[in-house]
Design a protein around this motif. Sequence first.
Motif, PDB file in Angstrom:
ATOM      1  N   GLY A   1       2.728  -4.939   1.334  1.00  0.00           N
ATOM      2  CA  GLY A   1       1.995  -6.038   0.718  1.00  0.00           C
ATOM      3  C   GLY A   1       0.510  -6.021   0.945  1.00  0.00           C
ATOM      4  O   GLY A   1      -0.226  -6.819   0.348  1.00  0.00           O
ATOM      5  N   TYR A   2       0.020  -5.124   1.790  1.00  0.00           N
ATOM      6  CA  TYR A   2      -1.423  -5.028   2.019  1.00  0.00           C
ATOM      7  C   TYR A   2      -1.766  -3.591   2.368  1.00  0.00           C
ATOM      8  O   TYR A   2      -1.225  -3.024   3.326  1.00  0.00           O
ATOM      9  CB  TYR A   2      -1.879  -5.957   3.143  1.00  0.00           C
TER      10      TYR A   2
ATOM     11  N   CYS B   1       0.721  -2.953  -5.532  1.00  0.00           N
ATOM     12  CA  CYS B   1       1.324  -4.268  -5.766  1.00  0.00           C
ATOM     13  C   CYS B   1       2.307  -4.275  -6.935  1.00  0.00           C
ATOM     14  O   CYS B   1       3.173  -5.134  -7.016  1.00  0.00           O
ATOM     15  CB  CYS B   1       0.243  -5.324  -6.032  1.00  0.00           C
TER      16      CYS B   1
ATOM     17  N   ASN C   1       4.396  -7.067  -3.801  1.00  0.00           N
ATOM     18  CA  ASN C   1       3.790  -8.347  -4.183  1.00  0.00           C
ATOM     19  C   ASN C   1       4.159  -8.818  -5.579  1.00  0.00           C
ATOM     20  O   ASN C   1       4.536  -9.972  -5.795  1.00  0.00           O
ATOM     21  CB  ASN C   1       2.262  -8.253  -4.072  1.00  0.00           C
TER      22      ASN C   1
END
Length: 393
Positions: free
Chosen positions: A187-188, A306, A328
């Motif tokens: 997610g990052y 993402c 995401n």
Amino acid sequence: MNIVFPAQETEAHLPLKKAFETMGHSCIPYGSVPHNPRIDPRFRSGFLKFLQEADPHAVFTSGYYPVISACCNAQQIPYLSYIMESPQPMTLSRTVLNPCNYLFVFDSLMAQELQSLGAEHVYYLPLAVDAEQFDEKDTPSGFQTDVSFVGSLYTAPDRFTESVPLLKESTRGYLDGILQAQQLIYGYSFLENILIPNVLNDLIEKIPVRLQPDSFETYEYIYTQCFLNRLLTRNERLQLLKNISAYFQKEEKPAGHRQFIIHTPESSSFLPDIKNAGPATELSSQKEIYRSSKINLNITPRTIRCGIPQDTLNIMAAGGFVLSNYQNDLTLHFTANEDYVYFENTDDLTEKLTWYLTHEEERQKIAAHAQHKVLQEHTWQKRAEEILACCNL
């Protein structure tokens, strides 16, 4: 309305063309795409002449071609570009600032980055499926395997992996450390932001790349997206598959039953108790795998930071159950534990494998719910309508 479609071989090309035609628009074929997407004088000359004669309302391509953008900008014709994969270095050409461009991007983070560069018309638009290729009534008659994985292991040698031994020991140690840290986090993506100067300089010296002129490219972007994220994907997939293999070695297996099958072109002899059935490149064979597997494992390539991979939507559309890493954009369109299930780490993955293999009713309910949602809301017909609505065409 007349829309020019340069010839392309992508999964979405024909269904999108058909979708536009269903809406009453004419799709005008053009025989080729540029040999060099950035600068192709022969293509540019021929395409400009074609645009002048055809006088279309818009040009559409899957992916972004700077030379096509330049032609459309010269003729003041809207250029509709659907970015469907990552990385996409072409989108860092300064031509993305051309006012003729309408960029539809499957990854929400990539869309935000293009907007921050100053591109005027950028829209996040997830991928979709060809509804005619799937049928909600076409449900599996029986499950042939417990868990399937379709995709590359990224073990084939490439320029980066072959050149890594040339790097300084300190550089290799730093890269190993940040790759291991990134592998723990979904997610990052932070790799691009922490390539410190001495590491970056060593990469530039030992594994040189050339930044394109008239581009927003940076060394950090190229080394992260084109090299490090590929290596990270390989490391992650191998580790997860090895752990699942070890998990299944402990399980009792009925005679002749394969609990875990992967479909990949690469050798998997290092994965005990896993059958490699070879690559599945055709959608027809992929659909059969998705439908006949109790669990379809999705491990998103880290180059897709993402976005929702095409394969994930195809699994859902085929009526398959998806167990995925956290992604995401999946959370923007689908509900966890209602349309799909995600895992947070290796232990969580094996726990959810165990639970969903023994809870068939819950698993099939999730798969059916996702299939209905995809075939109702995520089709190329819907995407074609959304594209033209954004462009006011």
